[in-house]
Design an enzyme around this catalytic site. Structure first.
Site, PDB file in Angstrom:
ATOM      1  N   GLY A  24     -12.375  -3.987   2.563  1.00  0.00           N
ATOM      2  CA  GLY A  24     -13.364  -4.913   1.996  1.00  0.00           C
ATOM      3  C   GLY A  24     -14.747  -4.277   2.034  1.00  0.00           C
ATOM      4  O   GLY A  24     -15.152  -3.721   3.057  1.00  0.00           O
TER       5      GLY A  24
ATOM      6  N   ASP B 289     -11.845  -5.917  -2.160  1.00  0.00           N
ATOM      7  CA  ASP B 289     -12.609  -7.176  -2.137  1.00  0.00           C
ATOM      8  C   ASP B 289     -13.976  -6.908  -1.519  1.00  0.00           C
ATOM      9  O   ASP B 289     -14.228  -5.801  -1.031  1.00  0.00           O
ATOM     10  CB  ASP B 289     -11.867  -8.251  -1.313  1.00  0.00           C
ATOM     11  CG  ASP B 289     -11.641  -7.801   0.121  1.00  0.00           C
ATOM     12  OD1 ASP B 289     -10.630  -7.133   0.374  1.00  0.00           O
ATOM     13  OD2 ASP B 289     -12.491  -8.087   0.979  1.00  0.00           O
TER      14      ASP B 289
ATOM     15  N   GLU C 104       0.838  -1.205   0.000  1.00  0.00           N
ATOM     16  CA  GLU C 104       0.000   0.000   0.000  1.00  0.00           C
ATOM     17  C   GLU C 104       0.873   1.256   0.000  1.00  0.00           C
ATOM     18  O   GLU C 104       0.617   2.223  -0.709  1.00  0.00           O
ATOM     19  CB  GLU C 104      -0.918  -0.007   1.228  1.00  0.00           C
ATOM     20  CG  GLU C 104      -1.951  -1.124   1.184  1.00  0.00           C
ATOM     21  CD  GLU C 104      -2.706  -1.292   2.501  1.00  0.00           C
ATOM     22  OE1 GLU C 104      -3.919  -1.512   2.441  1.00  0.00           O
ATOM     23  OE2 GLU C 104      -2.084  -1.220   3.570  1.00  0.00           O
TER      24      GLU C 104
ATOM     25  N   MET D 184      -8.763  -2.938   9.118  1.00  0.00           N
ATOM     26  CA  MET D 184      -8.272  -3.418  10.413  1.00  0.00           C
ATOM     27  C   MET D 184      -7.470  -2.373  11.195  1.00  0.00           C
ATOM     28  O   MET D 184      -6.798  -2.722  12.155  1.00  0.00           O
ATOM     29  CB  MET D 184      -7.449  -4.702  10.193  1.00  0.00           C
ATOM     30  CG  MET D 184      -8.275  -5.802   9.540  1.00  0.00           C
ATOM     31  SD  MET D 184      -7.336  -7.247   9.030  1.00  0.00           S
ATOM     32  CE  MET D 184      -6.998  -8.018  10.588  1.00  0.00           C
ATOM     33  N   GLU D 185      -7.532  -1.106  10.769  1.00  0.00           N
ATOM     34  CA  GLU D 185      -6.694  -0.090  11.431  1.00  0.00           C
ATOM     35  C   GLU D 185      -7.383   1.251  11.691  1.00  0.00           C
ATOM     36  O   GLU D 185      -7.138   1.890  12.729  1.00  0.00           O
ATOM     37  CB  GLU D 185      -5.429   0.195  10.574  1.00  0.00           C
ATOM     38  CG  GLU D 185      -4.481  -0.963  10.396  1.00  0.00           C
ATOM     39  CD  GLU D 185      -4.898  -1.927   9.299  1.00  0.00           C
ATOM     40  OE1 GLU D 185      -5.654  -1.507   8.382  1.00  0.00           O
ATOM     41  OE2 GLU D 185      -4.504  -3.110   9.348  1.00  0.00           O
TER      42      GLU D 185
HETATM   43  N1  ADE Z   1      -8.919  -5.132   4.232  1.00  0.00           N
HETATM   44  C1  ADE Z   1      -9.191  -5.427   2.940  1.00  0.00           C
HETATM   45  N2  ADE Z   1     -10.199  -6.310   2.850  1.00  0.00           N
HETATM   46  C2  ADE Z   1     -10.581  -6.601   4.117  1.00  0.00           C
HETATM   47  C3  ADE Z   1     -11.558  -7.436   4.684  1.00  0.00           C
HETATM   48  N3  ADE Z   1     -12.362  -8.180   3.916  1.00  0.00           N
HETATM   49  N4  ADE Z   1     -11.679  -7.487   6.044  1.00  0.00           N
HETATM   50  C4  ADE Z   1     -10.859  -6.734   6.817  1.00  0.00           C
HETATM   51  N5  ADE Z   1      -9.909  -5.931   6.332  1.00  0.00           N
HETATM   52  C5  ADE Z   1      -9.767  -5.851   5.002  1.00  0.00           C
END
Ligand code: ADE
Length: 228
Positions: A79, A195, A13, A171-172
């Protein structure tokens, strides 16, 4: 000159955003490699925090304490958990929530942290500037939700979407927002969708789209950084 800290969870990234600057001086603090990049109006400090809320929170505090940054941007992929948010779209957080924080046993809302609240709001001025950016990508403003879980389960994604009205998961971001809130530092979270929780084997989609989505986020930063 304004000092801006840019936090990325992953090396891939950061790489794409680093390309928009000419050269970088490197600072090493603990295990962190912080790239100092200058342009006409800003000094940017780019750093990979590692994945998850603890890595991200401590990196935020390091940038604030050692680099005296005026702003923090969290940049990367996420995501989708909304049927309206597609791969490669960019989501800008107007507020952040930790979907895995749970003190509901004491009558708090899901995600509500006693000394913080349920949501932390991104800086209004930075959101306003973000709304002026025109690039060849769909940019959507809304809730971003963070937790120490890669969401690959459709039902879990749907639950987070419904509970928090969130558009995407990562996640951050929310832990960065919590530290910035506590230290009074304006911040913004910028995520390009890699995703969807509603697709099968979305970790494969994540791997496939990590580079292209990171490029989209970098393009946004290139336009955004001069306007701060
Ligand atoms: N970062 C990118 N895709 C993710 C997902 N599906 N869950 C958590 N963090 C992500």
């Amino acid at each position: 000159m304004k000092k801006v800290g840019l936090i990325f969870a992953l090396e891939e990234e950061l790489e794409e955003t680093k390309k928009i600057f000419d050269n970088a001086k490197v600072h090493s603090i603990y295990n962190l490699k912080i790239y100092e990049c200058k342009n006409d109006k800003t000094i940017c400090f780019l750093v990979v925090s590692g994945m998850g809320k603890v890595n991200a929170a401590r990196t935020t505090q390091v940038l604030i304490d050692f680099m005296n940054v005026d702003y923090i941007l969290n940049v990367g992929v996420a995501g989708s958990i909304s049927r309206d948010v597609k791969k490669c779209d960019i989501v800008i957080g107007n507020k952040l929530v930790q979907h895995d924080f749970d003190f509901t046993s004491a009558d708090y809302e899901k995600g509500e942290i006693p000394n913080i609240g349920q949501y932390v709001y991104c800086d209004e001025e930075l959101v306003k500037i973000a709304k002026t950016i025109k690039i060849n990508t769909n940019i959507i403003f809304g809730v971003i939700s963070s937790g120490d879980i890669f969401i690959s389960d459709e039902k879990m994604g749907e639950k987070i979407h419904e509970k928090f009205d969130a558009l995407c998961v990562e996640m951050e971001g929310a832990s960065i927002s919590q530290v910035c809130h506590l230290c009074n530092i304006p911040f913004l979270v910028i995520r390009a969708i890699s995703d969807s929780a509603y697709e099968k084997d979305n970790h494969l989609g994540f791997e496939e789209f990590l580079e292209i989505s990171s490029k989209r986020a970098a393009k946004f930063i290139e336009e955004f950084i001069d306007k701060i």
